[in-house]
Design a protein around this motif. Structure first.
Motif, PDB file in Angstrom:
ATOM      1  N   ILE A 187      78.911  28.796 109.855  1.00 49.70           N
ATOM      2  CA  ILE A 187      78.929  28.645 108.410  1.00 49.70           C
ATOM      3  C   ILE A 187      80.371  28.710 107.922  1.00 49.70           C
ATOM      4  O   ILE A 187      81.085  29.670 108.199  1.00 49.70           O
ATOM      5  N   ASP A 188      80.782  27.683 107.224  1.00 49.37           N
ATOM      6  CA  ASP A 188      82.110  27.635 106.633  1.00 49.37           C
ATOM      7  C   ASP A 188      81.963  27.564 105.124  1.00 49.37           C
ATOM      8  O   ASP A 188      81.254  26.703 104.603  1.00 49.37           O
ATOM      9  N   VAL A 189      82.622  28.457 104.435  1.00 53.35           N
ATOM     10  CA  VAL A 189      82.610  28.462 102.986  1.00 53.35           C
ATOM     11  C   VAL A 189      84.061  28.460 102.535  1.00 53.35           C
ATOM     12  O   VAL A 189      84.842  29.323 102.934  1.00 53.35           O
ATOM     13  N   THR A 190      84.391  27.491 101.711  1.00 52.92           N
ATOM     14  CA  THR A 190      85.761  27.407 101.214  1.00 52.92           C
ATOM     15  C   THR A 190      85.927  28.262  99.969  1.00 52.92           C
ATOM     16  O   THR A 190      84.955  28.650  99.326  1.00 52.92           O
ATOM     17  N   ARG A 191      87.158  28.524  99.640  1.00 52.46           N
ATOM     18  CA  ARG A 191      87.458  29.293  98.431  1.00 52.46           C
ATOM     19  C   ARG A 191      86.927  28.574  97.197  1.00 52.46           C
ATOM     20  O   ARG A 191      86.388  29.182  96.287  1.00 52.46           O
ATOM     21  N   LYS A 192      87.069  27.260  97.176  1.00 50.50           N
ATOM     22  CA  LYS A 192      86.585  26.462  96.041  1.00 50.50           C
ATOM     23  C   LYS A 192      85.071  26.619  95.876  1.00 50.50           C
ATOM     24  O   LYS A 192      84.580  26.753  94.757  1.00 50.50           O
ATOM     25  N   GLU A 193      84.319  26.631  96.983  1.00 52.16           N
ATOM     26  CA  GLU A 193      82.867  26.804  96.918  1.00 52.16           C
ATOM     27  C   GLU A 193      82.504  28.188  96.377  1.00 52.16           C
ATOM     28  O   GLU A 193      81.558  28.324  95.591  1.00 52.16           O
ATOM     29  N   VAL A 194      83.248  29.203  96.767  1.00 45.10           N
ATOM     30  CA  VAL A 194      83.002  30.557  96.276  1.00 45.10           C
ATOM     31  C   VAL A 194      83.263  30.623  94.778  1.00 45.10           C
ATOM     32  O   VAL A 194      82.468  31.177  94.016  1.00 45.10           O
ATOM     33  N   GLU A 195      84.383  30.050  94.341  1.00 41.27           N
ATOM     34  CA  GLU A 195      84.716  30.063  92.918  1.00 41.27           C
ATOM     35  C   GLU A 195      83.684  29.289  92.095  1.00 41.27           C
ATOM     36  O   GLU A 195      83.262  29.741  91.027  1.00 41.27           O
ATOM     37  N   THR A 196      83.250  28.146  92.592  1.00 40.44           N
ATOM     38  CA  THR A 196      82.237  27.349  91.896  1.00 40.44           C
ATOM     39  C   THR A 196      80.936  28.131  91.776  1.00 40.44           C
ATOM     40  O   THR A 196      80.315  28.163  90.711  1.00 40.44           O
ATOM     41  N   PHE A 197      80.520  28.769  92.865  1.00 42.61           N
ATOM     42  CA  PHE A 197      79.310  29.584  92.840  1.00 42.61           C
ATOM     43  C   PHE A 197      79.449  30.707  91.829  1.00 42.61           C
ATOM     44  O   PHE A 197      78.544  30.967  91.037  1.00 42.61           O
ATOM     45  N   TYR A 198      80.589  31.364  91.839  1.00 45.44           N
ATOM     46  CA  TYR A 198      80.819  32.485  90.922  1.00 45.44           C
ATOM     47  C   TYR A 198      80.708  32.025  89.469  1.00 45.44           C
ATOM     48  O   TYR A 198      80.021  32.655  88.659  1.00 45.44           O
ATOM     49  N   TYR A 199      81.384  30.924  89.141  1.00 47.38           N
ATOM     50  CA  TYR A 199      81.366  30.462  87.740  1.00 47.38           C
ATOM     51  C   TYR A 199      79.997  29.937  87.328  1.00 47.38           C
ATOM     52  O   TYR A 199      79.615  30.059  86.166  1.00 47.38           O
ATOM     53  N   ASN A 200      79.220  29.407  88.259  1.00 49.88           N
ATOM     54  CA  ASN A 200      77.893  28.901  87.932  1.00 49.88           C
ATOM     55  C   ASN A 200      76.854  30.012  87.757  1.00 49.88           C
ATOM     56  O   ASN A 200      75.905  29.868  86.998  1.00 49.88           O
ATOM     57  N   TYR A 201      77.038  31.140  88.464  1.00 50.83           N
ATOM     58  CA  TYR A 201      76.012  32.188  88.460  1.00 50.83           C
ATOM     59  C   TYR A 201      76.485  33.543  87.956  1.00 50.83           C
ATOM     60  O   TYR A 201      75.815  34.535  88.147  1.00 50.83           O
ATOM     61  N   LYS A 202      77.659  33.579  87.279  1.00 53.15           N
ATOM     62  CA  LYS A 202      78.109  34.888  86.793  1.00 53.15           C
ATOM     63  C   LYS A 202      77.258  35.343  85.656  1.00 53.15           C
ATOM     64  O   LYS A 202      76.919  36.419  85.449  1.00 53.15           O
TER      65      LYS A 202
END
Length: 170
Positions: free
Chosen positions: A155-170
């Motif tokens: 499983i590879d997760v990029t920083r951009k994917e983490v930030e996108t997830f955070y902003y979508n589900y905060k």
């Protein structure tokens, strides 16, 4: 009918023996697959963790209670993963690997306890018995670690994917 009656008499006899004893029966806390978790097992593990963290249960019972609760929860989680890991035939842990890991962990625990004698007094068992008791647990822990690695290694997760997830589900 006679067999049922005989079984009932035997069960009643066993229960009456347990009730008549002044010594408490070890409490069953959970059953996960083929694994049974007893109160005494969690107490013993909690005592080792408390010793590693320098917590005295007599002077800090609330911290020890937290360790107890976390230990029980972690052991249940571990047994769930262990059941899955044992089904995975690609995961292998050798006896030598377990022996090496056990020795490394015990040398650390002994140094934190101060001496082998202090550890034996704290746990009420000889070092040899403690190691014997924990050998299978170390093996199981290694199986679970390797199983987790096999699940998440690709499983590879990029920083951009983490930030996108955070902003979508905060």
């Amino acid at each position: 009918m006679i067999q049922i009656l005989n079984k009932a008499v035997v069960l009643f006899s066993l229960l009456s023996i347990f009730w008549a004893e002044n010594t408490p029966v070890d409490g069953l806390l959970a059953v996960v697959g083929d694994n049974i978790i007893l109160h005494s097992d969690i107490i013993q593990q909690s005592q080792m963790i408390a010793m590693q963290q320098g917590i005295d249960p007599a002077t800090n019972p609330y911290a020890f209670e937290n360790i107890y609760t976390e230990t029980l929860s972690a052991l249940i989680d571990q047994y769930v993963l262990l059941a899955a890991a044992k089904k995975d035939t690609n995961i292998v842990v050798s006896k030598n690997e377990v022996d090496i890991t056990l020795e490394q962990q015990f040398s650390d625990i002994i140094s934190r306890a101060g001496s082998e004698e202090a550890l034996e007094r704290a746990l009420g068992k000889s070092i040899r018995q403690i190691k014997k008791d924990y050998w299978e647990e170390i093996k199981n822990m290694m199986l679970v670690e390797r199983f987790r690695f096999s699940l998440f290694s690709e499983i590879d997760v990029t920083r951009k994917e983490v930030e996108t997830f955070y902003y979508n589900y905060k």
